[in-house]
Design an enzyme around this catalytic site. Sequence first.
Site, PDB file in Angstrom:
ATOM      1  CG  HIS A  50      -1.934   1.032   1.255  1.00 41.70           C
ATOM      2  ND1 HIS A  50      -2.069   1.915   2.281  1.00 41.70           N
ATOM      3  CD2 HIS A  50      -2.848   1.403   0.338  1.00 41.70           C
ATOM      4  CE1 HIS A  50      -3.027   2.768   2.000  1.00 41.70           C
ATOM      5  NE2 HIS A  50      -3.523   2.472   0.831  1.00 41.70           N
ATOM      6  CG  ASP A  91      -4.894  -7.995  -3.776  1.00 39.45           C
ATOM      7  OD1 ASP A  91      -4.002  -8.285  -2.958  1.00 39.45           O
ATOM      8  OD2 ASP A  91      -5.663  -7.028  -3.617  1.00 39.45           O
TER       9      ASP A  91
HETATM   10  C1  PEP Z   1      -5.146  -4.900  -7.257  1.00 38.88           C
HETATM   11  O1  PEP Z   1      -5.182  -5.752  -6.370  1.00 38.88           O
HETATM   12  O2  PEP Z   1      -4.568  -5.062  -8.351  1.00 38.88           O
HETATM   13  C2  PEP Z   1      -5.771  -3.587  -7.049  1.00 38.88           C
HETATM   14  C3  PEP Z   1      -5.881  -2.716  -8.028  1.00 38.88           C
HETATM   15  O3  PEP Z   1      -6.233  -3.317  -5.801  1.00 38.88           O
HETATM   16  P1  PEP Z   1      -5.331  -2.858  -4.549  1.00 38.88           P
HETATM   17  O4  PEP Z   1      -3.951  -2.613  -5.055  1.00 38.88           O
HETATM   18  O5  PEP Z   1      -5.984  -1.644  -4.014  1.00 38.88           O
HETATM   19  O6  PEP Z   1      -5.440  -4.033  -3.651  1.00 38.88           O
HETATM   20 MG    MG Z   2      -6.534  -5.533  -4.712  1.00 40.43          MG
END
Ligand code: PEP
Ligand code: MG
Length: 595
Positions: A203, A469
């Site tokens: 994040h 993810d």
């Molecule tokens: C992802 O998982 O690719 C996504 C865009 O969501 P986040 O990065 O907010 O988990």
């Molecule tokens: Mg995600």
Amino acid sequence: MAKSKGDIETRAEVILKGIAASPGIVVGPCYLCSHLNWQPEPQVVDPANIPTQIERFRESVERTHRELQKTYRTTREQFGQELAEVLEMQVALLEDQFFLKEVEDMIAANKVDAAYATFVVFRKKKEYFLKMSNDYFRDRAFDIQALKEMIIRNIAGSAQSCLEDFTPGSIIIADNLSPNDTVALHQKKVLGVATNAGGKMSHTAIVARSLGVPAVLGLKNITERVQTGDVIILDGNSGKVILNPSDRTREQYETQQEKFLEIQQILLEECAQETYSKDGRRIFLHANIEFEEEMPHLLSVKPDGIGLFRTEGLFLNQQEMPSEDQQAEIYSRVAEQMHPKPVVIRTLDIGGDKIVPGIATISEDNPFLGWRAIRFWLDHQAGFVMQLKAILRANIHGNVQILLPMVSSLGEVLQSKQLLEEAKRLLKKEGKPFGEEIDLGIMIEIPSVVILADILAREVDFFSIGTNDLVQYTLAVDRGNEKVAKLYSHFHPAILRMVKTTLDAGKYAGIPVNMCGEMAGDPQAIPLLLAMGFEHLSASHMTVPHIKRIIRELSLPECEELYQAVKSLELTEDIISCVEQFYRERFTSMLGETQ
Ligand code: PEP
Ligand code: MG
């Protein structure tokens, strides 16, 4: 903290290698953010001042108690008793006179200050809980630690964030940034970020990229090697941090940075035009945002819409959950500014590395496999419906779509659709204007929904592939853990196949398939995505200018040729070498080493 180790003292130039998490080069002073492992030094207290120290401790306990009570009430109202119960243990401890007296006794007997006595007594208590065989009690050790930090913070009179005393224009050095500190980045003038922990898709990395703050993560022990005020070079393009830079090195990096900014400026100016490949395929390039404050820059890069509005930023660092009206206002303002272009608003995706204090604070053994995102909202339907109502209200101000994160089964989609109907019913009953026609899509970020893509495509209006993810869950590699960072790659052949399978399933069912994970913002991945047949991509608005240029330079036959070559390769490393070589040959002389 003690004077840092040999590197700084001998003034020898030292290069630390980490993970290039957000591009850009900066030279500036460090700000060491070390509250996580902070150990107060004991201060000897004059016997006459012991009552003052005890009073300070009591006042701090009272203040902490009031803060906790408030969080407890909000949590119970918004999310029910079950979630509020986690806070009960902390509240109960603060009411345990016997336990509190231990701190007061230590102040009096050892003649030490309130912060130090709190630290020692709470640490002992934490260790006692950690030794218990029952999981429940062992977990309580973390409640005690949190409580300890809150009380010490209140004794010191400082507020929540480790960035509280941050000097604007500095480079943050930390073990890891909490989501709260990460969110605070956009309010401070942060020059760069360098942390011991973290991976490219954590994040912290994503937020740093979207705010245009250069970052190098996963440096293992940078907090032990510098101190506040040391001037360093942070190179977010190559993932290097240089301690004690010589004048010559500084000049070299400053020249590189000037070149980087020059190229960025040229790319920004080109953004006004729509994006077509060299041979004329129209590609819709959308942008991802996390905070409303990013809108001015986002608008300057002229995207074809917002492909992912992460709403966690509204919930993080809040004492209370934002109300329906507050959410509706923010979503409406964003929708209005983009109108008539689409804005995809993703419902709350907390959990994993995005913990919202006072809303979801439960510690889980496997948070990434736990009570995250849609799972959390489906268990707290009042909050979910409230967010859906706010999004529906924003839909009259623009062209809004809803995106559900972390869907793993059809059941979750069906339940969410029912709640969407419930949100519409309530808005009608309350007489609030809203846009009834709204598309509902799902994130494709868990392998189960790739396998079921044909079934899910019948129930939703669009797919959005979240590679961040999807890579984590498919390859069983924690996206934020630097120790396994080398195993994390969207060029793994299994990921390439899953991406293609999802795209084909969507096309077959006649629904649009977007990609909003970081793969869509990786210049080296773009030729493969074009060859697969993507027409909608959504990348951080900071990378949009770069990606637009890459698309304009590419023609479909050369992308297809590269894709065919990649498909014949079975090892991730071979695929990476292949796409890197292609990028180097085609783009490095034009765009420099900016990625
Ligand atoms: C992802 O998982 O690719 C996504 C865009 O969501 P986040 O990065 O907010 O988990
Ligand atoms: Mg995600």
